[in-house]
Design a protein around this motif. Structure first.
Motif, mmCIF file in Angstrom:
data_model
loop_
_atom_site.group_PDB
_atom_site.id
_atom_site.type_symbol
_atom_site.label_atom_id
_atom_site.label_comp_id
_atom_site.label_asym_id
_atom_site.label_seq_id
_atom_site.Cartn_x
_atom_site.Cartn_y
_atom_site.Cartn_z
ATOM 1 N N GLN A 1 52.067 17.871 72.213
ATOM 2 C CA GLN A 1 53.237 17.104 72.636
ATOM 3 C C GLN A 1 52.873 15.736 73.207
ATOM 4 O O GLN A 1 53.686 14.813 73.168
ATOM 5 C CB GLN A 1 54.025 17.896 73.681
ATOM 6 N N VAL B 1 49.474 22.436 74.830
ATOM 7 C CA VAL B 1 50.713 21.652 74.967
ATOM 8 C C VAL B 1 50.403 20.159 75.017
ATOM 9 O O VAL B 1 51.050 19.347 74.346
ATOM 10 C CB VAL B 1 51.489 22.082 76.231
ATOM 11 N N GLU C 1 63.359 26.314 75.677
ATOM 12 C CA GLU C 1 62.079 26.452 76.364
ATOM 13 C C GLU C 1 61.970 27.765 77.129
ATOM 14 O O GLU C 1 60.926 28.413 77.128
ATOM 15 C CB GLU C 1 61.902 25.276 77.331
ATOM 16 N N LEU D 1 53.655 21.156 83.409
ATOM 17 C CA LEU D 1 54.942 20.754 82.832
ATOM 18 C C LEU D 1 55.809 20.026 83.854
ATOM 19 O O LEU D 1 56.562 19.117 83.498
ATOM 20 C CB LEU D 1 55.668 21.986 82.291
ATOM 21 N N SER D 2 55.706 20.401 85.123
ATOM 22 C CA SER D 2 56.479 19.713 86.156
ATOM 23 C C SER D 2 55.945 18.298 86.381
ATOM 24 O O SER D 2 56.720 17.340 86.491
ATOM 25 C CB SER D 2 56.414 20.495 87.477
ATOM 26 N N GLU E 1 59.126 30.648 76.521
ATOM 27 C CA GLU E 1 58.225 31.145 77.557
ATOM 28 C C GLU E 1 58.267 32.667 77.637
ATOM 29 O O GLU E 1 57.273 33.305 77.958
ATOM 30 C CB GLU E 1 58.572 30.516 78.903
ATOM 31 N N SER F 1 54.271 16.493 84.246
ATOM 32 C CA SER F 1 54.354 15.652 83.049
ATOM 33 C C SER F 1 55.642 14.831 83.013
ATOM 34 O O SER F 1 55.672 13.739 82.427
ATOM 35 C CB SER F 1 54.245 16.511 81.788
ATOM 36 N N THR F 2 56.708 15.333 83.636
ATOM 37 C CA THR F 2 57.966 14.587 83.647
ATOM 38 C C THR F 2 57.942 13.416 84.625
ATOM 39 O O THR F 2 58.666 12.437 84.439
ATOM 40 C CB THR F 2 59.141 15.517 84.012
ATOM 41 N N THR G 1 53.181 25.781 84.806
ATOM 42 C CA THR G 1 54.324 25.220 85.513
ATOM 43 C C THR G 1 53.952 23.907 86.196
ATOM 44 O O THR G 1 54.717 22.926 86.173
ATOM 45 C CB THR G 1 54.850 26.224 86.557
#
Length: 476
Positions: free
Chosen positions: A311, A307, A57, A438-439, A61, A441-442, A435
């Protein structure tokens, strides 16, 4: 006696200023589209690139950030070199380099070779793109300039959306087995066409008083942008190591040093890279302030949607790209109508566009909340159409406002400053909103992360609308 008649001296007539014809305008707009398409074209190709090149990843990026950072860092320098050595020469040289580096990207044998080629591609774009606006400024005036600037703004906005759609189509088409490589190789024939047309139709212009390169200013501007953009882009994927925090801590000092050096050079009559006196132009200053939140929101939105749809919603690259097709179509239609609206209503169309864009984002957030994971073009269509209309009423107009009162002698530096602001903000949008998404999403899941990010962008749109109220009511 014969009278001698002395002929009167003939005064040389000043040569007519160069004029940018229709074919020349098409050529420079083609060149303006290429770098912006390439900033976004990789968004939907990243999963395929990662699988093919076994890239993690953080490296992926860098494929995005390496291009964007090199592009942003060198743009003002590219504008200055065009003023100094001739804009047509830099335009053609930058375009040729863009074609060669695109070829290098398409033939890259591994991930790090691709990263290096992308950095070189960004640098070549920085040599080419400032010459587009500088040439328009130097070779047009009055209604012709207004039309050309409107077309430039429309081209810029449409390119950013079209890049993502084109990327999905090319990856899925797998032309001659090239897969993701075609998103870079497609540039080569376009560049060849641009070089042929450019040599014939783009007039040569340069500043009547060319200014030498400001080496200290160039170094400090590069340091400022690098210390901000690189850690923000790479920090999350790298786990926020110590160097990212040290780099961010160094940013305000680098930026302050850059401003001090430029102000001192301006006051002592030297030639700074970015003259602080340029910001005395109210239209330029207020327009640049508006470009920042607009571009941050735009690029972050495009990255996050690409994304999330691939995903999270499980769409392929074609469907993920085409999900934003309504935005592109409506953007184009409203861009065509934009100049007439500006003539009638002035810059009041910009806050109206912000309202439409905000409504569109709210509808897309609602669609994501209600339809997830069955989210595609149909579900996003109403919101995407409204957002596209709103963006088309903002971006082309703001570009015209920024450069409307910049003197022709400073066309290169003025266009370089504007594009640097836009490009830095585009890179910042991917780094910050990307950022954030993606942060989240976890911990929250893809749906809630997408909705939250869209709502954050809605706040940026609100700030754009408020800032637009301070624009001059008419465009000079």
């Amino acid at each position: 006696m014969t009278e001698t008649i002395t002929p009167r001296p003939v005064r040389p007539t000043p040569s007519a200023p160069p004029v940018l014809g229709g074919l020349g305008l098409f050529t420079v707009l083609l060149a303006a589209a290429l770098p912006l398409i390439d900033f976004f074209i990789v968004n939907v190709a990243l999963p395929t690139i990662g699988a093919d090149l076994s890239a993690g990843e953080a490296v992926l990026e860098l494929v995005v950030a390496g291009y964007g950072v090199a592009y942003a860092v060198l743009l003002v320098l590219g504008g200055r070199l065009g003023d100094l050595f001739g804009r047509r020469r830099l335009f053609l040289g930058g375009m040729a380099a863009f074609g060669l580096t695109s070829l290098a990207c398409g033939l890259a044998p591994d991930a790090w070779s691709l990263v290096l080629a992308r950095v070189a591609q960004g640098a070549s774009a920085a040599a080419m793109l400032p010459q587009v606006l500088a040439t328009i400024q130097a070779t047009t005036s009055g209604p012709r300039r207004a039309k050309a600037m409107g077309l430039y703004g429309a081209t810029a906005g449409l390119s950013m959306v079209a890049g993502q759609i084109l990327g999905g189509l090319l990856v899925a088409a797998d032309v001659a087995g090239t897969g993701w490589r075609s998103v870079f190789l497609v540039n080569v024939p376009v560049v060849v066409l641009g070089l042929v047309l450019g040599a014939r139709a783009v007039p040569d212009t340069r500043s009547p008083r060319p200014e030498p390169v400001d080496v200290p200013g160039t170094v400090l501007l590069a340091a400022s942008l690098l210390t901000l953009l690189v850690p923000l882009t790479e920090g999350r994927a790298a786990g926020w190591p110590l160097w990212t925090w040290l780099s961010l801590a160094a940013f305000p000092f680098a930026a302050a040093a850059f401003y001090a050096v430029e102000r001192r050079a301006d006051r002592t009559g030297r030639t700074p890279l970015v003259p602080p006196s340029l910001f005395a132009i109210v239209s330029l200053r207020r327009g640049l302030l508006l470009i920042v939140p607009f571009s941050i929101g735009f690029s972050g939105f495009m990255f996050v949607v690409a994304v999330a749809l691939q995903q999270g919603a499980g769409l392929g690259p074609v469907d993920a790209g085409l999900a934003l097709a309504p935005l592109a179509v409506v953007f184009f239609l409203f861009s065509v109508a934009g100049p007439r609206l500006v003539t009638r209503y002035g810059t009041r169309v910009v806050p109206a566009g912000a309202v439409l864009q905000g409504l569109g984002l709210a509808l897309m957030a609602l669609a994501a909340w209600r339809s997830w994971p069955d989210l595609g073009m149909v579900e996003l269509l109403p919101g995407a159409a409204l957002a596209g209309a709103g963006q088309a009423l903002q971006l082309p107009v703001v570009f015209r406002v920024v450069l409307s009162e910049v003197p022709a002698a400073r066309a290169g530096v003025g266009s370089g400053v504007m594009i640097t602001t836009q490009q830095s903000s585009l890179a910042l949008g991917v780094a910050t909103l990307g950022t954030l998404f993606l942060s989240l999403s976890t911990s929250l899941g893809m749906r809630d992360a997408l909705v939250t990010t869209l709502l954050v962008q809605l706040a940026a749109v609100a700030s754009t609308g408020l800032l637009s109220l301070r624009l001059p009511r008419t465009v000079a």
